[in-house]
Scaffold this active site. Sequence first.
Site, PDB file in Angstrom:
ATOM      1  N   GLN A   1      38.610 -24.270 -35.753  1.00  0.00           N
ATOM      2  CA  GLN A   1      38.738 -22.825 -35.844  1.00  0.00           C
ATOM      3  C   GLN A   1      38.182 -22.135 -34.613  1.00  0.00           C
ATOM      4  OE1 GLN A   1      36.546 -22.173 -39.444  1.00  0.00           O
ATOM      5  NE2 GLN A   1      34.912 -23.512 -38.759  1.00  0.00           N
TER       6      GLN A   1
ATOM      7  N   HIS B   1      24.206 -13.352 -49.655  1.00  0.00           N
ATOM      8  CA  HIS B   1      23.655 -14.688 -49.913  1.00  0.00           C
ATOM      9  C   HIS B   1      22.699 -14.726 -51.100  1.00  0.00           C
ATOM     10  CE1 HIS B   1      25.291 -15.417 -45.796  1.00  0.00           C
ATOM     11  NE2 HIS B   1      25.683 -16.506 -46.430  1.00  0.00           N
TER      12      HIS B   1
ATOM     13  N   ASP C   1      29.867 -29.196 -44.493  1.00  0.00           N
ATOM     14  CA  ASP C   1      30.697 -28.189 -43.834  1.00  0.00           C
ATOM     15  C   ASP C   1      31.634 -28.900 -42.875  1.00  0.00           C
ATOM     16  OD1 ASP C   1      30.526 -24.898 -43.238  1.00  0.00           O
ATOM     17  OD2 ASP C   1      31.464 -26.114 -41.666  1.00  0.00           O
TER      18      ASP C   1
ATOM     19  N   ALA D   1      35.289 -30.738 -47.389  1.00  0.00           N
ATOM     20  CA  ALA D   1      34.620 -30.935 -48.676  1.00  0.00           C
ATOM     21  C   ALA D   1      35.519 -31.652 -49.677  1.00  0.00           C
ATOM     22  CB  ALA D   1      34.180 -29.587 -49.248  1.00  0.00           C
TER      23      ALA D   1
ATOM     24  N   ASP E   1      30.534 -21.983 -50.744  1.00  0.00           N
ATOM     25  CA  ASP E   1      30.646 -20.838 -49.841  1.00  0.00           C
ATOM     26  C   ASP E   1      31.737 -21.098 -48.806  1.00  0.00           C
ATOM     27  OD1 ASP E   1      30.139 -18.474 -48.580  1.00  0.00           O
ATOM     28  OD2 ASP E   1      28.302 -19.128 -47.590  1.00  0.00           O
TER      29      ASP E   1
END
Lengths: 508, 536
Positions: free
Chosen positions: A239, A269, A314, A349, A367
């Site tokens: 990205q 958060h 991540d 993930a 998240d």
Amino acid sequence: MNRSVPLLFLNVFVVATCGLIYELLAGTLASYVLGDSVTQFSIIIGLYLFAMGVGSWLSRFVENDLAERFIDIELAVAILGGVSAPLLFFAFANVSFFSVVLYGMVFGIGALVGLEIPLLMRILKDELDFKELVARVLALDYVGALVASILFPIFLVPTLGLVRTSLVFGILNGIVGLWGTWLLTPLLKPGKIVFLRIKGVFVITLLVIGAIKADSLTVLAEESLFQETIIHAQSSRYQRIVVTRGRTGFSLFLNGNLQFSSFDEYRYHEALVHPAMIAFEGEPKRVLVLGGGDGLAVREILKYPSVEHVTLVDLDPAITSLATDLPVLAELNKRSLKDKRVTVVNSDAYVWLDRTDASGFDVAIIDFPDPNNFALGKLYSTRFYKMLRAKLRPDSTVGIQSTSPLYARNSYWCIVETLEASGFKVKPYQTTVPSFGIWGYVLAKGSEFERPKEIPAEIPLAFLDKDSMAGMFDFPVDTSRPDNELEINRLDNQALVRYYEAEWRRFE
Amino acid sequence: MFTRREILRAFLGLPVALAACKSSSRTNAIDGRIVGASNEIGHILRDRRKFEVPVDRWTDVDTVIVGGGIAGLSAAWSLKRKGFNDFLLLELEERAGGTSASGSSDLTAYPWGAHYLPVPFAQNTELVELLDEMRLIESKDEAGELIIPEQYLTRDPEERIYHKGRWYEGLYLYAGASEEDLRQYNAFYSEVGKWINWRDPEGRRAFTVPVSSCSTDAEVTALDKISFAQWLADKGFSSERLEWYCDYACRDDYGRTLSQTSAWAGLFYFCSRVPAAGEESQSFITFPEGNGRFVDHFVSRIKKNLQGSSLVAEVIPGEEGAEVVYIDTKTKQARGIRAKNVIYSAPMFTAGYLIRGFNDSPPFAAAEFRHNSWFVANLFLKERPKNRFERDFPLSWDNVLYESPSLGYVTATHQKGIDYGPTVLTYYYPMAEEDTRLGMQKLLSLDWKELSDICLADLERAHENIREATERIDIMRWGHAMISPKTGFIWGGEREKAMKPFRNIRFAHSDLSGIAIFEEAFHHGLRAASEIEKTG
Ligand SMILES: Cc1cc2nc3c(=O)[nH]c(=O)nc-3n(C[C@H](O)[C@H](O)[C@H](O)COP(=O)(O)OP(=O)(O)OC[C@H]3O[C@@H](n4cnc5c(N)ncnc54)[C@H](O)[C@@H]3O)c2cc1C
């Protein structure tokens, strides 16, 4: 020589303009990335002037070959000043001693610029009487400064941006240096001229290449896209990552989508993490975080002394590195990813869940970016949630970021129903995060459960308290579960991506 | 010898050939080879040599199965399930699977041929039993139809199509379609809908799986007498997009063009997997390795009764059973088996070469079972193929190029949810020559370099970075890939004849349906096995 004198004064003018531009660049850049512009500008102006003084004083040690030294210095300023902005941006993102680089750079440029005028005056001293010389040189020096200080905010920053301004003025400086080899020919040793010219051409070429590269590389093209100044930009394998700074703090964008703004991310958060942590009966010890490579969710999790281990998965190593290496971000997440209790895994993930042996997590925090493409959509599917359930204990709790129930109502409730279809009991909730608007989450568990009520007193929170947490679970009419039947998001229909696209397209 | 340009032109058309020849062919850094070396072995049979088997190399087995494709494996699986152990499956390749074979790399498994199976209707009880045994059934809906776990169904985004520089979702090219195009598209589907809902007096559907359950009513079988192209023309369909769409369907399922496919076969593709007019077609079950998953399952059940690297050279029918002579392709030794029964699940056209006495009074015209040729390339990429436009429809499971005679490619990592980084693309190219033998000769005359250049030149028009991204290309040349359902073949009578045993030999191959799909191969394997159980 006589004929060249007016041209040499033009030289003074250009040199003065460039010098001030570099100073302004450093000041602006520092206040962009570090904030607090008053401090940054005053330190940089002071340091720069002081360095010029040092340079002027040092000029006394230059005894011979004045013209040659002058051209050398000219070229050195060209290089140092020319690369200053790109180099500082790079340093900001990649080294922890950014201020050393910044002030070193400012001092270096200042000292070199400080050397220039005294040398030039000495070169010219035989052509004019002292009174004339001082008057003209200093006048032009200050006029140059005025021109620079007007051009900079009105024309240069808006049209060229910092990086290109820096390179363009470096090139200009280099041209002045090269030109000097003609103007000062009588004062140069014939044997040295060619060598000086080669150096000049080399410096200019280098900067031109830099200007071309910088264009394709990054920052410039995007500065216009974001309303705020870009302080870091990079393309990872996965990205485009951009960090900007504005009045209220800094923000992280992935592929142009805002991930958080430092000014209100604590709301986001705290709301994401604490309901799930509190809803877990007993003391959460093992926590799984999927997504959240910025380390901010982990910061909240580590507030619980009972937490023994956090696994963060991540996709993008560039993000998790940035979270520890970009000073502003590392400060914001309290260096959470460096904590001994935290293990960082870089993997998709979905693929990780499919393959890992790890299990028995007490709490999972999810998240992910909003489901705006198919690769993300699979992370909100029944299959994904079922794989997740298999890694949890029967009494584990899960907190999931679930896009906005206001802007994307079907999408939000599609996530809720997909979780239900995957065997979770759910408590949907929402809150306000000014940067995002009304934002939605889901609290989920394998069996029926009560809304979390009490917030443990020892957990320091800036946003949530007992009442505000209770309020999150109520949905006003315009965000409540729609009456229409919603499709469940499965791998083979990716209904969510289609809802999401339809709903957010309205705001494009 | 042909020049590079001539070859590319013959396979991809002149514009691509010219474009590709302008850029240099940067295939030098790409590794790879032709896989499946048995083309030559198969041709040993053509020579009709006599193989002498010494007395000590004979054994006795109740049933020999010749050929370990899906049909032979299904027969073996069925025998085993019934508790029958005295059989041996002889397969000429080292590994079984035939045209459903697969391969694997560190990253993922990938198909060499068949890659999906549409979810069967509940009435196909035999196939449901297989899926059940493989734990591929999650539950059943109220109507008793299967619910398959989502991870085994093609993951969305399923298909995309490339046209003039851009990728679009789906297989029908909606972009730029005129009103007339869309009218014809809808009219086509209402014709299809009629056939989906059609029932004969006995209540049988016109088109269903397996073919043997389809109605034999003359109204339906008449469709086999004209080509699909003819049928479309008769119905007044002339839209280029619709023709492309139907032609693609024929090439994709049968390796044949619109005019080389019978209308019956064409409509079979559109009708047989749809429950009722207007409803969605059955979803596809698929795996990274395609139908190789089924092969592996069968093999795991019958491992002890499977013998690879065994080329059956002759089957000699006798009074009691038959003698099967085969060659161990590793040692080149000839061996013999005396069997009571033979299940012949090698392609039908080989019967004339392999079965002694077959040609004296042929029970059916083996040469009528005409196979066409394909080549399949697996491209190992170190990074994703790039789209020209960022907002194009993203990489999907099936990726089709509108302007290409190939079928595009399937992404092997798609089902695994691996959406970034290295991947494997399986590229399909059917040789759609009118004369299938010519197509095969053309295919076999090309080497690895030429074939990989064809596939790269083809993909390069959609993906500028394909040559840089590709690290390795392995290529399978399927000389005899699958049966061609040409006009008049399916209901012309030869299939029916071949379904009867010849002496003690029972035939079982997807050829017998005239349609090469998993379900048909499976059906014939089980049918042949059950006939043996009855006699035995
Ligand atoms: C490129 C391609 C793509 C396809 N895609 C699909 C798909 O997606 N879905 C689908 O359902 N179907 C697909 N098919 C059709 C596929 O052919 C059938 O699904 C099925 O695998 C056919 O099985 P079979 O046993 O009838 O025939 P084959 O696969 O032809 O099996 C015959 C076997 O006999 C062996 N054999 C031949 N001669 C001898 C001998 N003398 N001695 C010993 N062994 C011998 C062969 O090696 C082979 O293993 C595809 C086919 C191809 C070529």
